[in-house]
Structures are given as C-alpha cells and as structure tokens.
Design a protein around this motif. Structure first.
Motif, mmCIF file in Angstrom:
data_model
loop_
_atom_site.group_PDB
_atom_site.id
_atom_site.type_symbol
_atom_site.label_atom_id
_atom_site.label_comp_id
_atom_site.label_asym_id
_atom_site.label_seq_id
_atom_site.Cartn_x
_atom_site.Cartn_y
_atom_site.Cartn_z
ATOM 1 N N SER A 166 0.812 -1.212 0.000
ATOM 2 C CA SER A 166 0.000 0.000 0.000
ATOM 3 C C SER A 166 0.851 1.270 0.000
ATOM 4 O O SER A 166 2.015 1.262 0.396
ATOM 5 N N GLN A 167 0.243 2.342 -0.443
ATOM 6 C CA GLN A 167 0.883 3.647 -0.363
ATOM 7 C C GLN A 167 1.065 4.041 1.097
ATOM 8 O O GLN A 167 0.190 3.795 1.928
ATOM 9 N N PRO A 168 2.205 4.644 1.457
ATOM 10 C CA PRO A 168 2.385 5.081 2.844
ATOM 11 C C PRO A 168 1.272 6.017 3.288
ATOM 12 O O PRO A 168 0.839 6.887 2.526
ATOM 13 N N SER A 169 0.807 5.831 4.503
ATOM 14 C CA SER A 169 -0.302 6.660 4.987
ATOM 15 C C SER A 169 0.078 8.133 5.026
ATOM 16 O O SER A 169 -0.784 9.000 4.904
ATOM 17 N N GLY A 174 -3.588 9.859 5.693
ATOM 18 C CA GLY A 174 -4.222 9.008 6.690
ATOM 19 C C GLY A 174 -3.345 8.657 7.861
ATOM 20 O O GLY A 174 -3.670 7.773 8.643
ATOM 21 N N GLU A 175 -2.196 9.300 7.983
ATOM 22 C CA GLU A 175 -1.271 8.955 9.066
ATOM 23 C C GLU A 175 -1.880 9.311 10.418
ATOM 24 O O GLU A 175 -2.274 10.435 10.673
ATOM 25 N N CYS A 211 9.108 9.559 4.668
ATOM 26 C CA CYS A 211 8.152 10.673 4.672
ATOM 27 C C CYS A 211 7.981 11.266 6.072
ATOM 28 O O CYS A 211 6.881 11.239 6.640
ATOM 29 N N PRO A 212 9.040 11.812 6.645
ATOM 30 C CA PRO A 212 8.869 12.444 7.966
ATOM 31 C C PRO A 212 8.019 13.701 7.848
ATOM 32 O O PRO A 212 7.974 14.333 6.785
ATOM 33 N N PRO A 213 7.316 14.087 8.904
ATOM 34 C CA PRO A 213 6.494 15.305 8.854
ATOM 35 C C PRO A 213 7.345 16.534 8.543
ATOM 36 O O PRO A 213 8.487 16.651 8.980
#
Length: 323
Positions: A166-169, A174-175, A211-213
């Motif tokens: 799946s695509q990373p949230s 959706g994280e 993908c860090p914030p």
C-alpha cells in the motif's frame, strides 16, 4: 519471528485487507482447545506462504476483539476466513487441518501466479518511483519471516511495514497514531536491516521511501549514509557494520528525494549479481531536525529474480502424528 499479523482493531484489519491481495484470518481464543491444537499448523502455513502485498496471514483473538468476529458472523472456533481483494472468498469452521491445507494450497498457486508478473513482484504494489526499463519489482522475493531489523522504535511499525504494497499513509493523509505504517530508529540514527531472499537475485535498484512530517523541528530524519552488504548468512552487529568494507556505500542528499519522498538508488550492478541476502546499514540521517532518529516508510527491490526455491514440506503439513 512470526509472519502472522495480530489484528489490533477493526481499522487495523481494514488496513491489512487493503494492503494485500489475499488475506487469511484465523479467529481464535486462547482458552479454546481446538484453536490451540491447530495454531502450530496455521503458523507453519503462514511462514511458508506469506508474501508482501500478495498473501498475508493474520489472527484475531475473539476474547479481545469483539466487533470483528461479530461483523463476520463468527460463531464457532476456530474459524478461518479467506479474503480476496478485500472480500470474503471462503470460510472454514472448526479445526479441520485437511480442509485448511487444501484451501491454502490453492491460495499458494494463485500467489505464485501473481509473483510471476514483473519478474516475481506484485504488479499492483505501490512504488514511489518508476521502474527502470527492463526490470521488475522483486520485493516479493524477500523471505519476510527471516528478516531482522535492529534498533527500531517498537512504538512504530515493525519490519513488515517496509514491504507493504500500500501507499504510505503519510502520502494519503491518513497517518495517525494507530496506523504507524513506518519505522523509526530508537536510541540513535542507525538501523540495521537483514533481508534474506527466496531465490538468487540480480539487484539493479533500491527504492527507499521516507516521509517524515514537514515543519516539525523534532521530526525524524531521512537516511543520508547507507552501507550495503551482500550474501551475509545473518545480520551484522553495529560495530561490525561500521568497520567492515561495504559492497556499496551510498550518500544521499535532499536532491535525491522526489515529491513522493522516494530516493531511486542505482546499484553497482556487477556487484549485485547472484545475491541471496542483503544487509542495509543506515549509518546516519540528513536534515536540520533536532531528532536523533531516522525514518523509513517503504523499501522496494528492483531487478531480476532467479528460480524460486521449493516450498519445502508444505504438502506434509498436517500429516505429522497428532495433526
């Protein structure tokens, strides 16, 4: 390490169903003798057949997860439900090893058919970068049950999330705290990942997604220095990885990450022919964050897969005395 996913909530089950073409779920109770009897057989099937993005084996404890068995009308233990494309395809009630094995063997054939596309990878697996011409996604060749990840923060996802289809949230908005489909290092910026393979691989490219914030001074960093080691029988220690000469050392900078947070890393192809394992050592992180952690969301292997090894004694599972 068990390949079976313990379902923690209805939302967790939904996530698993979305991330894998086939999902087998064991509804059980620790106080039910039939559940206990068949559990070792189910675990061996899980270890033999789990494939990232293609086949996932999960279990639901009906004593702690009341809503999930109610939603699927589970009234007898154990019950096994097979999902295809997120929908119920078959249901087995009671401890019936012969029927469970027959259904799962059919599932194994379907999984192998999926794996034959794109050089052994899953055609529907999310990727953060295009495939190099002539090569396929061979992430499904990873022997997931034997992978090992050292120095990861256990409050984030485990090693399996790195190979999810799946695509990373973080990219889908959706994280959440309950999702945590990524990995962070624990006591410092270093991670050591051991990846054994089901067959000999010719590895062309690594695709690493991080993908860090953004706009968070305490967010974990993306990897900067990565050392790769091939054909190791087991994971290395951190001191050993620091001192040992690597098959390839990679230095990443901000320009190497695309809009999806993915670094497309070409490998020295002549050094990555006929490999049966890979150790990836994240040495340090890159960025201005105050954090001493590094984050990984997804990992994809791109190249060519050789002939898969035999499934072993799968056909004999359930035929041993007492089973």
């Amino acid at each position: 390490m068990s390949a079976t996913v313990g379902i923690a909530s209805p939302q967790h089950l939904d996530q698993v169903l979305q991330s894998s073409r086939f999902v087998v779920v064991n509804f059980y109770s620790t106080t039910n003798s039939s559940s206990t009897q068949i559990a070792p057989i189910y675990e061996r099937l899980s270890q033999a057949l789990s494939r990232p993005g293609a086949a996932t084996f999960a279990k639901v404890n009906v004593d702690t997860q009341k809503d999930i068995p109610a939603a699927y009308s589970v009234t007898e233990l154990p019950t096994f439900i097979i999902f295809r494309g997120g929908k119920v395809a078959d249901k087995i009630t009671g401890a019936d090893p012969a029927r469970l094995q027959a259904v799962v063997k059919k599932l194994a054939a379907d999984v192998e058919n999926i794996g034959s596309s794109e050089g052994g990878g899953s055609a529907e697996s999310w990727r953060g970068a295009d495939l190099p011409r002539g090569y396929g996604d061979i992430t499904s060749q990873i022997e997931v049950q034997r992978t090992e990840l050292l120095n990861f923060d256990s409050s984030t996802g485990g090693v399996r999330v790195l190979f999810e289809a799946s695509q990373p949230s973080a990219l889908s908005g959706g994280e959440t705290i309950s999702t945590k489909d990524w990995v962070e290092s624990d006591t410092d910026e270093q991670l050591l990942l051991f990846l054994p393979f089901q067959s000999m691989l010719k590895l062309h490219t690594l695709q690493i997604t991080s993908c860090p914030p953004v706009d968070d001074e305490d967010a974990p960093k993306r990897p900067r220095t990565i050392k790769l080691f091939t054909n190791k029988p087991h994971n290395l220690g951190f001191d050993e990885a620091e001192d040992m000469s690597a098959t390839q050392t990679i230095e990443l900078s901000e320009k190497d990450w695309n809009a999806l947070g993915t670094a497309n890393i070409p490998l020295r192809y002549v050094k990555f022919q006929n490999i049966n394992s890979l150790v990836m050592f994240v040495v340090d992180g890159d960025g201005d964050s105050n954090s001493e952690k590094v984050r990984l969301d997804r990992l994809r292997l791109i190249g060519e897969a050789g002939e898969k090894r035999e499934m072993g004694k799968l056909e004999k599972i359930g035929d041993e005395p007492g089973e």
